[in-house]
Design a protein around this motif. Structure first.
Motif, PDB file in Angstrom:
ATOM      1  N   ASP A 142       0.746  -1.034  -0.113  1.00 45.70           N
ATOM      2  CA  ASP A 142      -0.058   0.022  -0.073  1.00 45.70           C
ATOM      3  C   ASP A 142       0.775   1.232   0.001  1.00 45.70           C
ATOM      4  O   ASP A 142       2.160   1.285   0.436  1.00 45.70           O
ATOM      5  N   VAL A 143       0.341   2.185  -0.439  1.00 46.20           N
ATOM      6  CA  VAL A 143       0.668   3.678  -0.269  1.00 46.20           C
ATOM      7  C   VAL A 143      -0.455   4.551   0.046  1.00 46.20           C
ATOM      8  O   VAL A 143      -1.283   4.549  -0.213  1.00 46.20           O
ATOM      9  N   ARG A 144       0.103   5.660   1.287  1.00 46.45           N
ATOM     10  CA  ARG A 144      -1.085   6.212   1.621  1.00 46.45           C
ATOM     11  C   ARG A 144      -0.749   7.636   2.010  1.00 46.45           C
ATOM     12  O   ARG A 144       0.596   7.843   2.432  1.00 46.45           O
ATOM     13  N   GLY A 155       2.642   6.937   4.417  1.00 43.41           N
ATOM     14  CA  GLY A 155       2.946   5.531   4.630  1.00 43.41           C
ATOM     15  C   GLY A 155       2.718   4.659   3.788  1.00 43.41           C
ATOM     16  O   GLY A 155       2.440   4.886   2.593  1.00 43.41           O
ATOM     17  N   GLY A 156       3.030   3.391   3.977  1.00 43.04           N
ATOM     18  CA  GLY A 156       3.247   2.491   2.949  1.00 43.04           C
ATOM     19  C   GLY A 156       3.941   1.208   3.278  1.00 43.04           C
ATOM     20  O   GLY A 156       4.442   1.083   4.341  1.00 43.04           O
ATOM     21  N   GLY A 157       4.277   0.523   2.135  1.00 45.42           N
ATOM     22  CA  GLY A 157       5.108  -0.671   2.482  1.00 45.42           C
ATOM     23  C   GLY A 157       4.782  -1.810   1.382  1.00 45.42           C
ATOM     24  O   GLY A 157       3.732  -1.717   0.534  1.00 45.42           O
ATOM     25  N   CYS A 158       5.420  -2.798   1.482  1.00 41.74           N
ATOM     26  CA  CYS A 158       5.203  -3.984   0.513  1.00 41.74           C
ATOM     27  C   CYS A 158       6.013  -5.123   1.223  1.00 41.74           C
ATOM     28  O   CYS A 158       6.845  -5.190   1.495  1.00 41.74           O
ATOM     29  N   ASP A 159       5.108  -6.376   1.389  1.00 36.25           N
ATOM     30  CA  ASP A 159       5.828  -7.570   1.867  1.00 36.25           C
ATOM     31  C   ASP A 159       5.420  -8.787   1.354  1.00 36.25           C
ATOM     32  O   ASP A 159       4.279  -8.678   0.397  1.00 36.25           O
ATOM     33  N   ASP A 217       5.388   4.292   8.584  1.00 36.01           N
ATOM     34  CA  ASP A 217       4.150   5.201   8.782  1.00 36.01           C
ATOM     35  C   ASP A 217       4.730   6.465   9.157  1.00 36.01           C
ATOM     36  O   ASP A 217       5.751   6.795   9.868  1.00 36.01           O
ATOM     37  N   ASP A 218       3.611   7.466   8.998  1.00 33.70           N
ATOM     38  CA  ASP A 218       3.911   8.848   9.576  1.00 33.70           C
ATOM     39  C   ASP A 218       5.225   9.493   9.288  1.00 33.70           C
ATOM     40  O   ASP A 218       5.936   9.958  10.106  1.00 33.70           O
ATOM     41  N   ILE A 219       5.688   9.522   7.889  1.00 34.81           N
ATOM     42  CA  ILE A 219       6.901  10.011   7.698  1.00 34.81           C
ATOM     43  C   ILE A 219       6.736  11.201   6.711  1.00 34.81           C
ATOM     44  O   ILE A 219       5.534  11.354   5.944  1.00 34.81           O
ATOM     45  N   ALA A 220       7.319  12.250   7.162  1.00 37.95           N
ATOM     46  CA  ALA A 220       7.164  13.564   6.514  1.00 37.95           C
ATOM     47  C   ALA A 220       8.753  14.221   5.864  1.00 37.95           C
ATOM     48  O   ALA A 220       9.628  13.913   6.500  1.00 37.95           O
ATOM     49  N   THR A 221       8.492  14.740   4.878  1.00 31.69           N
ATOM     50  CA  THR A 221       9.962  15.243   4.279  1.00 31.69           C
ATOM     51  C   THR A 221      10.808  16.059   5.350  1.00 31.69           C
ATOM     52  O   THR A 221      11.810  15.498   5.279  1.00 31.69           O
ATOM     53  N   GLY A 222      10.350  16.927   5.825  1.00 29.18           N
ATOM     54  CA  GLY A 222      11.225  17.873   6.829  1.00 29.18           C
ATOM     55  C   GLY A 222      11.804  16.829   7.922  1.00 29.18           C
ATOM     56  O   GLY A 222      12.938  16.835   8.119  1.00 29.18           O
TER      57      GLY A 222
END
Length: 329
Positions: A142-144, A155-159, A217-222
């Motif tokens: 998922d990507v979100r 957030g997101g990921g692949c498994d 999850d909860d990642i932001a550029t800054g």
């Protein structure tokens, strides 16, 4: 701004950190357009990979009105490769419930009022591919994007969840994702691989659900020090490429009835995790659309009492890895 842009230097990222933390309507619409396009690309390629001529059922639904949000649930069943595959879009505008707000504030988000009530927007594309062949692993990704209180987090990921362990497949899958992550920072892959191993764990079984991959999850550029949106788009674009060759290679192999039964047993573990522990499922069931949430469930599942594979068997080799995750890349 959260528009996709060329990769920045760490200094440049730090200089515009304040700007990148703000999520505007324009930013949200740009990501919404991206996930809609990603879904269509995945559906087209998955139908071609499956090869049966079956098409995804496309079911668009609304949360009362498009102003409150909508979704597009797409499902293919009974294919040659894909026994059941789902690739879903959800676009949501609403107000944080106290439960959701408390969960976010407990993860260190000071701008979130734990009492709830703040308006938020969310956009996501998620997929689960359950293969008909027991030697082809289940793919989940998922990507979100989540916007609230003037901030935006990705957030997101692949498994990968195999029923049978092919070490070369696991190494190939993880090497693919390490190469994607290494473009952004050297710590990204090990951090998100460890996060995936920790998240997809079934405590009551003392097993991990699969051989892992990425979860974040909860990642932001800054805060991240790299362009979070560019990274998440890169993850989305690499979902099928990370699995395609593995699926094509394994679907040609012969298999036995006993291997099929083991696959159905392992699918039981998959559903146990989703219903007991998965945060996304719990989040969705709190006022979400149950058909879209439960579409990730495998089509056929078996539960047998106290299944214990023979020592040294292929089934036992899988369990050894699920109980003690490895470093594959």
């Amino acid at each position: 701004m959260l528009r996709r842009r060329p990769a920045s230097t760490p200094t440049a990222v730090a200089q515009d950190a304040a700007a990148t933390a703000i999520g505007s309507d324009e930013d949200f619409k740009g990501f919404e357009k991206y996930v809609l396009d990603l879904q269509e690309r995945i559906l087209t390629e998955a139908e071609q990979l499956d090869g049966s001529g079956r098409k995804f059922l496309r079911d668009r639904w609304s949360r009362g009105s498009d102003n409150a949000g909508y979704g597009i649930t797409c499902v293919l069943e009974g294919g040659d490769l894909l026994e059941k595959a789902a690739a879903n879009i959800s676009i949501i505008h609403g107000q944080l419930s106290p439960q959701r707000a408390q969960a976010m504030s407990s993860r260190g988000r000071a701008d979130i009022d734990p009492k709830g009530g703040q308006p938020y927007s969310a956009a996501a594309m998620s997929l689960v591919f359950h293969a008909a062949h027991p030697l082809v692993p289940t793919l989940r990704a998922d990507v979100r994007l989540f916007q609230v209180a003037g901030n935006a987090w990705f957030g997101g990921g692949c498994d990968l969840t195999p029923s049978y362990l092919f070490e070369e497949d696991a190494a190939e899958f993880h090497a693919h994702w390490k190469a994607v992550c290494d473009k952004y920072a050297p710590h990204v892959y090990p951090d998100f691989k460890a996060w995936c191993d920790k998240y997809f764990y079934i405590p009551c079984r003392k097993e991990h659900r699969g051989i892992g991959g990425l979860f974040f999850d909860d990642i932001a550029t800054g805060e991240a020090g790299y362009d979070a949106e560019a990274f998440v788009r890169d993850v989305g674009d690499n979902i099928l490429p990370s699995w395609r060759a593995i699926a094509e290679r394994r679907r040609r192999l012969p298999y036995t009835d006993s291997q099929r039964q083991w696959q159905l047993t392992r699918r039981g573990r998959y559903l146990e995790f989703n219903l007991l522990y998965d945060r996304g499922v719990k989040f969705g069931l709190d006022g979400g659309r149950v058909e879209s949430i439960m579409v990730s469930a495998p089509p056929l599942i078996a539960w047998k009492y106290d299944v214990r594979p023979d020592e040294g068997s292929d089934e036992a080799r899988l369990l050894d890895v699920l109980r003690q995750p490895r470093e594959w890349a």
